[in-house]
Motif scaffolding. Structure first.
Motif, PDB file in Angstrom:
ATOM      1  N   GLU A  38       0.947  -1.341   0.248  1.00 58.83           N
ATOM      2  CA  GLU A  38       0.468   0.093  -0.024  1.00 58.83           C
ATOM      3  C   GLU A  38       1.042   0.968  -0.290  1.00 58.83           C
ATOM      4  OE1 GLU A  38      -2.865   0.002   2.953  1.00 58.83           O
ATOM      5  OE2 GLU A  38      -4.016  -1.884   2.584  1.00 58.83           O
ATOM      6  N   HIS A  47       1.107   3.917  -3.018  1.00 64.16           N
ATOM      7  CA  HIS A  47       0.787   5.450  -2.549  1.00 64.16           C
ATOM      8  C   HIS A  47       2.007   6.121  -2.922  1.00 64.16           C
ATOM      9  CE1 HIS A  47      -2.715   4.923  -0.577  1.00 64.16           C
ATOM     10  NE2 HIS A  47      -2.476   4.308   0.681  1.00 64.16           N
ATOM     11  N   GLU A  73       1.834   7.125  -6.876  1.00 63.04           N
ATOM     12  CA  GLU A  73       0.733   8.223  -7.149  1.00 63.04           C
ATOM     13  C   GLU A  73       0.657   9.081  -6.803  1.00 63.04           C
ATOM     14  OE1 GLU A  73      -2.672   5.557  -5.848  1.00 63.04           O
ATOM     15  OE2 GLU A  73      -2.229   4.221  -7.228  1.00 63.04           O
ATOM     16  N   ARG A  99       1.248  10.328  -3.716  1.00 61.32           N
ATOM     17  CA  ARG A  99       0.818  10.628  -1.937  1.00 61.32           C
ATOM     18  C   ARG A  99       2.614  10.279  -0.624  1.00 61.32           C
ATOM     19  NH1 ARG A  99      -2.565   7.303  -4.190  1.00 61.32           N
ATOM     20  NH2 ARG A  99      -4.791   8.286  -4.636  1.00 61.32           N
ATOM     21  N   ASP A 152      -3.184  17.906   0.430  1.00 61.06           N
ATOM     22  CA  ASP A 152      -4.805  17.320  -0.574  1.00 61.06           C
ATOM     23  C   ASP A 152      -4.323  15.951  -1.483  1.00 61.06           C
ATOM     24  OD1 ASP A 152      -6.648  19.160  -0.639  1.00 61.06           O
ATOM     25  OD2 ASP A 152      -5.985  20.579  -2.384  1.00 61.06           O
ATOM     26  N   ARG A 153      -2.538  15.634  -1.508  1.00 61.77           N
ATOM     27  CA  ARG A 153      -2.011  14.421  -1.345  1.00 61.77           C
ATOM     28  C   ARG A 153      -1.676  13.675  -0.643  1.00 61.77           C
ATOM     29  NH1 ARG A 153      -3.374  12.895  -6.429  1.00 61.77           N
ATOM     30  NH2 ARG A 153      -1.390  12.227  -7.004  1.00 61.77           N
ATOM     31  N   ALA A 162      -1.992  10.193   2.306  1.00 64.45           N
ATOM     32  CA  ALA A 162      -2.435   8.329   2.669  1.00 64.45           C
ATOM     33  C   ALA A 162      -1.767   8.479   3.769  1.00 64.45           C
ATOM     34  CB  ALA A 162      -2.262   7.662   1.367  1.00 64.45           C
ATOM     35  N   GLN A 192      -8.648  12.944   9.514  1.00 64.50           N
ATOM     36  CA  GLN A 192      -9.728  12.955   8.710  1.00 64.50           C
ATOM     37  C   GLN A 192      -9.509  14.629   8.561  1.00 64.50           C
ATOM     38  OE1 GLN A 192     -11.864   9.944   9.064  1.00 64.50           O
ATOM     39  NE2 GLN A 192     -11.043   8.190   7.370  1.00 64.50           N
ATOM     40  N   GLY A 241      -9.567  15.056   2.619  1.00 65.89           N
ATOM     41  CA  GLY A 241      -9.020  14.311   1.357  1.00 65.89           C
ATOM     42  C   GLY A 241      -7.757  13.076   1.954  1.00 65.89           C
ATOM     43  N   ILE A 242      -7.924  12.973   2.888  1.00 65.86           N
ATOM     44  CA  ILE A 242      -6.532  11.800   3.437  1.00 65.86           C
ATOM     45  C   ILE A 242      -7.270  10.068   2.723  1.00 65.86           C
ATOM     46  CG2 ILE A 242      -7.012  10.969   5.289  1.00 65.86           C
ATOM     47  CD1 ILE A 242      -4.185  11.088   6.331  1.00 65.86           C
ATOM     48  N   GLU A 243      -6.751  10.210   2.506  1.00 65.49           N
ATOM     49  CA  GLU A 243      -6.912   8.256   1.335  1.00 65.49           C
ATOM     50  C   GLU A 243      -6.829   7.419   2.517  1.00 65.49           C
ATOM     51  OE1 GLU A 243      -6.192   5.396  -1.858  1.00 65.49           O
ATOM     52  OE2 GLU A 243      -6.859   7.921  -2.485  1.00 65.49           O
ATOM     53  N   HIS A 262      -7.572   0.376   1.640  1.00 62.07           N
ATOM     54  CA  HIS A 262      -8.561  -0.582   1.072  1.00 62.07           C
ATOM     55  C   HIS A 262      -9.419  -0.733   2.499  1.00 62.07           C
ATOM     56  CE1 HIS A 262      -8.591   1.680  -2.601  1.00 62.07           C
ATOM     57  NE2 HIS A 262      -7.028   0.576  -2.408  1.00 62.07           N
TER      58      HIS A 262
END
Length: 317
Positions: free
Chosen positions: A111, A115, A118, A120, A163-164, A166, A186, A191-193, A196
């Motif tokens: 994971e 991130h 991508e 983050r 904004d980027r 996780a 949060q 916007g934190i990811e 899954h």
């Protein structure tokens, strides 16, 4: 007829070894069987002195860093995971190396890598200095993983781009404590990811669930585990929060404070994910020697998880 005072011993199920710990120990034993002694192990294979001493007696040599290992002997990496630089260095030295990282920790590593690819920046919820935390943070370049241990730490975070972002978590943390920190993240970074699937491992969740179920019925609760075992220490905290007045971590039966227990009539017993069942049986026997014990099994989950050992150990020498 017995002169011993009656005592109900609430025995948690599940307790003790999880699939990741069982696999890690098996990896060291299979490595010894395949390549003979000595087999080197970087860090404690799992956090339990009894397990480490048993493997040491069979020919395992435990070291802190790779440079303590001769290049002509196999080395096993512990269940907690290692930074990427460690297997890379072992490959550079042309060493036989076997990774015993728990597959659930490996999932977190994957994971983290996704991130990063991508774009983050990552926040890790974990304990500073814990091998799992060091291993996960070591999957990415310096500065790409920010560590938070408490809700207060979230307010001090300095991120590259809000904004980027996780987050991932150390697998052995308390579910409740992690939820508070996740909520704080949060709230500050909407916007934190997140992962899954929940990063808290099934074994941590299940062992805590059993403790929560039996703690209100126990005057005291003992957790068999090592002082450097994160999941064992969390079980003590969970017991206290669930209403047990006296919750203690013990390594073995010899550590029980009988004077503190006094004339209790109801005691809970569980074990962290790296504690072998033989140590639980030792504690039960110690209680039987002092009380007229009735054992009550508190089963809240049934575990059927198994993890395969690496292919190199399933192939002939």
């Amino acid at each position: 007829m017995t002169d011993l005072n009656p005592l109900t011993l609430h025995l948690a199920a599940p307790r003790g070894f999880c699939a990741g710990v069982d696999r890690a120990i098996k990896i060291v034993e299979l490595a010894l069987s395949k390549w003979g002694a000595p087999v080197y192990v970087r860090h404690e294979i799992v956090h339990n002195r009894y397990v480490v001493d048993d493997l040491r007696a069979k020919g395992a040599v435990f070291v802190e860093e790779l440079d303590e290992c001769p290049p002509d002997r196999p080395v096993v990496f512990s269940a907690h995971g290692v930074p990427k630089a460690v297997p890379a260095e072992a490959s550079r030295r042309e060493m036989i190396h076997v990774d015993a990282t728990c597959p659930l920790v490996t999932k977190v590593h994957i994971e983290a890598g996704r991130h990063f690819e991508e774009g983050r920046q990552l926040v890790m919820i974990g304990h500073a200095g814990h091998p799992e935390t060091l291993g996960t943070m070591g999957q990415l370049p310096p500065g790409e993983v920010l560590l938070v241990e408490t809700v207060a730490d979230v307010g001090q975070l300095e991120v590259r781009d809000p904004d980027r972002l996780a987050f991932v978590t150390q697998t052995t943390l308390s579910v409740d404590d992690t939820a508070d920190i996740v909520a704080a993240l949060q709230a500050r970074f909407p916007g934190i990811e997140g992962p899954h699937r929940e990063d808290i491992c099934y074994a941590t969740t299940n062992r805590q669930g059993a403790v929560k179920a039996m703690a209100p019925d126990c005057e005291a609760l003992l957790v068999v585990g090592a002082p450097n075992s994160s999941n064992s220490k969390r079980l003590v905290e969970v017991a206290a929060k669930a209403g047990c007045a006296y919750a203690q971590l013990i390594q073995r039966a010899a550590d029980i404070d009988w004077r503190a227990l006094g004339d209790v009539r109801s005691v809970g017993l569980t074990a962290g994910a790296s504690a072998p069942e033989v140590l639980v049986e030792e504690v039960v026997d110690a209680f039987r020697a002092r009380f007229d014990v009735t054992v009550r099994l508190v089963e809240t989950a049934v575990e059927r998880v198994e993890f395969k050992v690496p292919r190199v150990l399933r192939e002939p020498a």
